[in-house]
Write an enzyme that holds these catalytic residues in place. Structure first.
Site, mmCIF file in Angstrom:
data_model
loop_
_atom_site.group_PDB
_atom_site.id
_atom_site.type_symbol
_atom_site.label_atom_id
_atom_site.label_comp_id
_atom_site.label_asym_id
_atom_site.label_seq_id
_atom_site.Cartn_x
_atom_site.Cartn_y
_atom_site.Cartn_z
ATOM 1 N N TYR A 1 98.476 26.841 17.818
ATOM 2 C CA TYR A 1 98.348 28.098 18.551
ATOM 3 C C TYR A 1 99.015 27.931 19.903
ATOM 4 O O TYR A 1 98.798 26.926 20.580
ATOM 5 C CB TYR A 1 96.864 28.429 18.737
ATOM 6 C CG TYR A 1 96.579 29.695 19.523
ATOM 7 C CD1 TYR A 1 96.973 30.943 19.030
ATOM 8 C CD2 TYR A 1 95.915 29.650 20.749
ATOM 9 C CE1 TYR A 1 96.698 32.103 19.746
ATOM 10 C CE2 TYR A 1 95.631 30.812 21.470
ATOM 11 C CZ TYR A 1 96.027 32.037 20.961
ATOM 12 O OH TYR A 1 95.756 33.190 21.662
ATOM 13 N N ASP B 1 103.035 21.789 23.897
ATOM 14 C CA ASP B 1 102.004 22.694 24.393
ATOM 15 C C ASP B 1 100.767 21.842 24.679
ATOM 16 O O ASP B 1 100.008 21.503 23.773
ATOM 17 C CB ASP B 1 101.706 23.783 23.359
ATOM 18 C CG ASP B 1 100.670 24.779 23.885
ATOM 19 O OD1 ASP B 1 99.972 24.460 24.875
ATOM 20 O OD2 ASP B 1 100.557 25.872 23.295
ATOM 21 N N LYS C 1 94.119 25.854 30.730
ATOM 22 C CA LYS C 1 92.760 25.303 30.614
ATOM 23 C C LYS C 1 92.420 24.345 31.771
ATOM 24 O O LYS C 1 92.208 24.825 32.871
ATOM 25 C CB LYS C 1 92.571 24.708 29.220
ATOM 26 C CG LYS C 1 92.723 25.840 28.184
ATOM 27 C CD LYS C 1 92.276 25.554 26.783
ATOM 28 C CE LYS C 1 92.314 26.857 25.978
ATOM 29 N NZ LYS C 1 93.110 26.836 24.788
#
Ligand SMILES: *Cc1c(COP(=O)(O)O)cnc(C)c1O
Length: 425
Positions: free
Chosen positions: A142, A237, A265
């Site tokens: 994702y 990522d 995050k």
């Protein structure tokens, strides 16, 4: 009806599905999502005052636990000085220095407001830099919810059985090639056929969005080699792995240097902040220095920047990552004991402080390995844990995040709850 139930009913009339991000809705595990009023250290407290040991950690950012005093103080101090200027600040320079000082491959960085935005911008930059249009992504990975990458995109999509989404133009989706995680041969084949069109390969260097799936030996090295050979950009990522699986993320842990790195995050310490960075030669193509456009009203926002800086500085000590590793190991061992004494089929896959208990035969190496998994086992486990005061992600295809705020006592309580829960289901 309890208070969460009432709030959820009101929410559903106003907010699609009652939530502002799909996986929060308990769609995969059934029941009504809990509404929370407070987080403190390793604990979450719901609107009725019940306390839970939290293994979600806001889906990754809260590596220090909830309401860490350094972060609260930094954000409070920043707020007193004004919440946004739309002009440069000292803290942005300091956060950029922190990031570049940690991530081995990152020479320059730009701050944005979410992981989605960072991944989208990195993909555009790779296109602009190479003059090519296509990207290779891996099934189950994702990279945020923007069009080109919303294709077999892990947890949310897996959970809801929607491999891609209406509203994504076919023309956009067709710029993305899909490969299987940990399958270097598939990537080689795509390059053999389309090498001159491929701008970038984007990968979660440890997959976290189909549950925790570590890279097979040689996989990341192979991606590095094939992208270099074809003049394509390798994008890691590291929204989930960055500043978590090692001080310098997965690139440090595995010793493979991407061209571009996507962050989010942890880097925002629980406030909306993302970043992308990499080789200076590539980053200098960004506006205003270069022609590739990217901008944001709240980019480098003072509150988010303060939270990120306070978080990264609190992660500065030498022992911090050993401590996270030890806590992760302790939880894994506890969960494995619970699984083996219950007779339920399950495997724990872990990298540092992120891990998933898959109710399947291991090892899970890709989406293919998840095909035969029955998610209803996890749904029952989730609720049995919730009743015992442990808050897990409401989906099988997610990672548990251990934070520095989890004590050995917390971890042992989780393991004990797991043993009881597995005996019950
Ligand atoms: C969470 C996540 C994103 C998206 O970040 P948001 O801040 O939710 O937009 C992108 N990539 C990975 C690997 C993630 O885990």
């Amino acid at each position: 009806m309890n208070e969460s139930g009432e709030l959820f009913q009101r929410a559903r009339a106003l907010i699609p599905g009652g939530v502002n991000s799909p996986v929060r809705a308990f769609g995969a595990v059934g029941g009504t999502p809990l509404f929370f009023r407070e987080g403190r250290g390793s604990r979450l407290i719901d609107v009725e005052g019940r306390e839970y040991i939290d293994l979600v950690g806001s889906w990754g950012p809260l590596i220090l636990g909830h309401a860490h005093p350094d972060v609260v103080e930094a954000v409070t101090a920043a707020a007193r000085c004004g919440t946004s200027f739309g002009a440069p600040t000292r803290a942005e320079v300091e956060l950029a220095e922190e990031i570049v000082g940690r991530m081995p491959s990152v020479e320059m960085v730009r701050l944005v407001s979410s992981g989605t935005e960072a991944a989208m911008s990195a993909a555009r930059l790779a296109r602009g830099f190479t003059g090519r249009d296509r990207t290779i992504k891996f099934a189950g990975c994702y990279h945020g919810h923007f069009d080109a990458f919303l294709i077999q995109a892990g947890s949310g999509a897996l959970t809801f059985g929607v491999p891609s989404s209406p509203g994504v133009p076919a023309a956009v989706a067709s710029t993305t090639f899909l490969a299987a995680y940990n399958d270097l041969g598939g990537v080689e084949e795509l390059f053999e056929r389309h090498g001159s069109e491929i701008a970038s390969v984007i990968v979660e260097p440890v997959a976290g969005n189909m549950g925790t799936v570590p890279p097979a030996a040689g996989f990341l090295e192979g991606l590095r080699e094939v992208t270099a050979r074809y003049g394509a950009i390798l994008i890691f990522d590291e929204v989930m792995t960055g500043f978590r699986v090692a001080r310098g993320g997965a690139q440090e842990r595995y010793g493979v240097m991407p061209d571009l790195t996507v962050m989010g995050k942890v880097v925002g310490g629980g406030l909306p902040l993302g970043a992308f960075g990499g080789r200076a030669e590539i980053l200098r193509q960004l506006a205003p220095e270069g022609p590739v456009y990217q901008a944001g009203t709240l980019s480098g926002n003072p509150l988010a920047t303060a939270a990120g800086l306070a978080t990264l500085r609190a992660l500065g000590g030498d022992g911090v990552y050993q401590d996270l590793e030890a806590k992760g190991e302790r939880l894994q061992a506890g969960l494995e004991r619970a699984v083996s004494s219950s007779g339920v089929t399950g495997v724990v896959q872990r990298v540092g402080s992120m891990m998933t208990l898959f109710f399947a035969e291991g090892p899970i190496r890709s989406m293919e390995s998840l095909r035969s998994l029955d998610p209803s086992v996890y749904a029952r486990f989730f609720h049995a844990m919730l009743r015992r005061g442990v808050y897990l992600p409401p989906s099988q295809y997610e990672a548990f995040f251990v934070s520095l705020a989890h004590s050995s006592g917390d971890i042992d309580r989780i393991a004990q709850a797991a043993a009881e829960a597995l005996a019950e289901i």
